[in-house]
Design an enzyme around this catalytic site. Structure first.
Site, PDB file in Angstrom:
ATOM      1  CE  LYS A 129      -4.398   0.811   0.273  1.00 57.06           C
ATOM      2  NZ  LYS A 129      -5.681   0.011  -0.283  1.00 57.06           N
ATOM      3  CG  ASP A 169      -7.449   3.414  -0.875  1.00 56.09           C
ATOM      4  OD1 ASP A 169      -7.608   2.120  -0.733  1.00 56.09           O
ATOM      5  OD2 ASP A 169      -7.392   4.055   0.121  1.00 56.09           O
TER       6      ASP A 169
HETATM    7  N1  GLU Z   1      -7.461   0.346  -2.706  1.00 58.64           N
HETATM    8  C1  GLU Z   1      -8.308  -0.856  -3.011  1.00 58.64           C
HETATM    9  C2  GLU Z   1      -8.278  -1.892  -1.729  1.00 58.64           C
HETATM   10  O1  GLU Z   1      -8.166  -1.330  -0.720  1.00 58.64           O
HETATM   11  C3  GLU Z   1      -7.607  -1.523  -4.526  1.00 58.64           C
HETATM   12  C4  GLU Z   1      -6.350  -1.967  -4.431  1.00 58.64           C
HETATM   13  C5  GLU Z   1      -5.975  -2.256  -5.757  1.00 58.64           C
HETATM   14  O2  GLU Z   1      -6.755  -2.366  -6.729  1.00 58.64           O
HETATM   15  O3  GLU Z   1      -4.758  -2.663  -6.031  1.00 58.64           O
HETATM   16  O4  GLU Z   1      -8.157  -2.983  -2.012  1.00 58.64           O
END
Ligand code: GLU
Length: 449
Positions: A129, A169
């Site tokens: 992340k 996100d």
């Molecule tokens: N931010 C999204 C999550 O919390 C998607 C992450 C992604 O697609 O890599 O899962």
């Protein structure tokens, strides 16, 4: 002391001591460790190999300066992050969050959850992340572009299609991904699927935009179906009004429910006749304005200041799709009192531990984020597959795959809950089902020293 098992509590104590001032990270780790007691009883080999000691420590943390120039010619500085948490089962994968509340602890909680969520999808993706404390709200397009380019000028050297694949996100949508992808391509002179959530003209996947919200409803539908129930005729309250909330509302409506409320960080709208999503999309996706604008178009709707009041609206199903810790114990009690039968988390960790306890103790069907919002990253995984194939699937094909993935997540989660002695507790089920595949792989890979 809140893990009954001394070994697990020892790990928790160490996490708190080594990572002070990171309350969200502590909260996320604690919830997972509390689920693991039956796992270590059944698998002493995980303790022997230090799997849990290792899984709470990120493989790599990158923290960097992001300087950019605003429209007045003034230099601004933000902080950028990428936490590459676990690459046992695939390249690091997870979104980028641009929001003033972002700090290392927030990114670590999100990266930690991503390990289990990505594993649950059944696709080969590790957990990561990133993000920044940059606030896109109120910034011009030019400012957002310059920020994104500066952010990628450092990040590009740490990522790649087989290394780490970021996505969106909060605060990172198609516009930001476009600017970051453009800069990545310039710097690398390569056209690869290094980011997901891309535009449809340059390798993005159909259904990616809708995926988290649709997936959350597909998961809810599975929970309801198992009880012989459905969305048909239900009243639904959804917090948030970003990508996740809008498409959760769209799918809930398609499945026959009435969605009566949405919110943003300032307040919530209540339209007892049912939210008109065309209006919401115009306000949020086109004009980038606040949700209170809705009442200018629909005079019968109400706007209330303060977003937490949304949980006082009577509903059958609640889908928290805004942000972490937005739904506390009191709000959960109010929902139960008003007859709510199901809650599924579209956001990451939106329910506090007290709220989760209230739901579980009162027999509310509760879909935790790792399971219920995994549809977003699942379609990101499908975007990676399409990029590798240099091919794209139709909307119907991707949607069908998403539906199957969410069905499997429900199946694996509920089966793990039962097998490990916590039937109907999908928090424990999701943590265990997500963990087992990663743990087996870490065992297989051995310890590098
Ligand atoms: N931010 C999204 C999550 O919390 C998607 C992450 C992604 O697609 O890599 O899962």
């Amino acid at each position: 002391m809140e893990c009954k098992n001394a070994y697990l509590q020892g790990i928790m104590d160490k996490v708190i001591a080594k990572n002070p001032a990171e309350p969200e990270f502590h909260q996320a780790v604690k919830e997972v460790l509390q689920s693991f007691e039956p796992v270590i009883e059944k698998h002493p080999e995980y303790v022997e190999a230090g799997i849990i000691d290792r899984i709470v420590e990120p493989e790599r943390v990158i923290m960097f300066r992001v300087p950019w120039v605003d429209d007045n010619g003034k230099v601004q500085v933000n902080r950028g992050f990428r936490v590459q948490f676990n690459s046992a089962i695939g390249p690091y994968k997870g979104g980028l969050r641009f929001h003033p509340s972002v700090n290392l602890g927030v990114i670590k909680f999100l990266g930690f959850e991503q390990i289990f969520k990505n594993s649950l999808t059944g696709l080969p993706m590790g957990g990561g992340k990133g993000g920044s404390d940059f606030d896109p709200k109120g910034k011009s397009d030019g400012e957002v572009m310059r920020f994104c380019q500066s952010f990628m000028t450092e990040l590009f050297r740490h990522i790649g299609p087989d290394t780490d694949v970021p996505a969106g996100d909060m605060g990172v949508g198609a516009r930001e991904i476009g600017y970051m992808y453009g800069q990545y391509k310039r710097l690398r002179n390569e056209f690869t699927g290094t980011l997901t959530g891309k535009g449809l003209t340059y390798g993005g996947s159909l259904v990616r935009k809708e995926a988290t919200g649709y997936g959350c409803c597909y998961f809810t539908q599975e929970m309801l179906n198992a009880k012989g129930d459905s969305f048909e005729g239900k009243t639904v309250v959804i917090s948030g009004s970003g990508n996740v909330a809008i498409y959760a509302a769209e799918k809930a409506q398609q499945l026959g429910a009435k969605v009566v409320a949405l919110s943003d960080s300032n307040g919530y709208i209540y339209d007892k006749e049912g939210i008109k999503l065309d209006t919401v999309k115009k306000i949020k996706e086109v004009e980038r304005k606040r949700i209170k604008e809705y009442v200018n178009y629909h005079q019968n709707a109400e706007y209330h200041e303060g977003s937490s009041g949304i949980w006082t609206i009577p509903c059958d199903i609640a889908l928290p799709c805004a942000t972490q810790n937005e739904l506390d114990g009191e709000a959960a009690k109010t929902l139960v009192k008003n007859g709510c039968i199901a809650v599924a988390e579209g956001a990451n960790m939106p329910s506090t531990p007290e709220a989760i306890e209230v739901f579980l103790n009162n027999g509310v069907l509760f879909g935790p984020a790792k399971a219920a919002n995994a549809g977003g990253v699942a379609v990101s995984g499908l975007e990676m597959s399409q990029n590798s194939l240099r091919y794209s699937w139709s909307f119907e094909e991707v949607d069908e795959k998403l539906k199957n993935i969410m069905k499997n997540i429900y199946k694996n989660t509920s089966e793990a809950a039962k097998e490990y002695g916590h039937e109907n507790n999908f928090v424990v089920g999701a943590n265990i089902a997500g963990f087992l595949k990663v743990a087996e792989t870490m065992l297989a890979h051995g310890v590098a020293y």
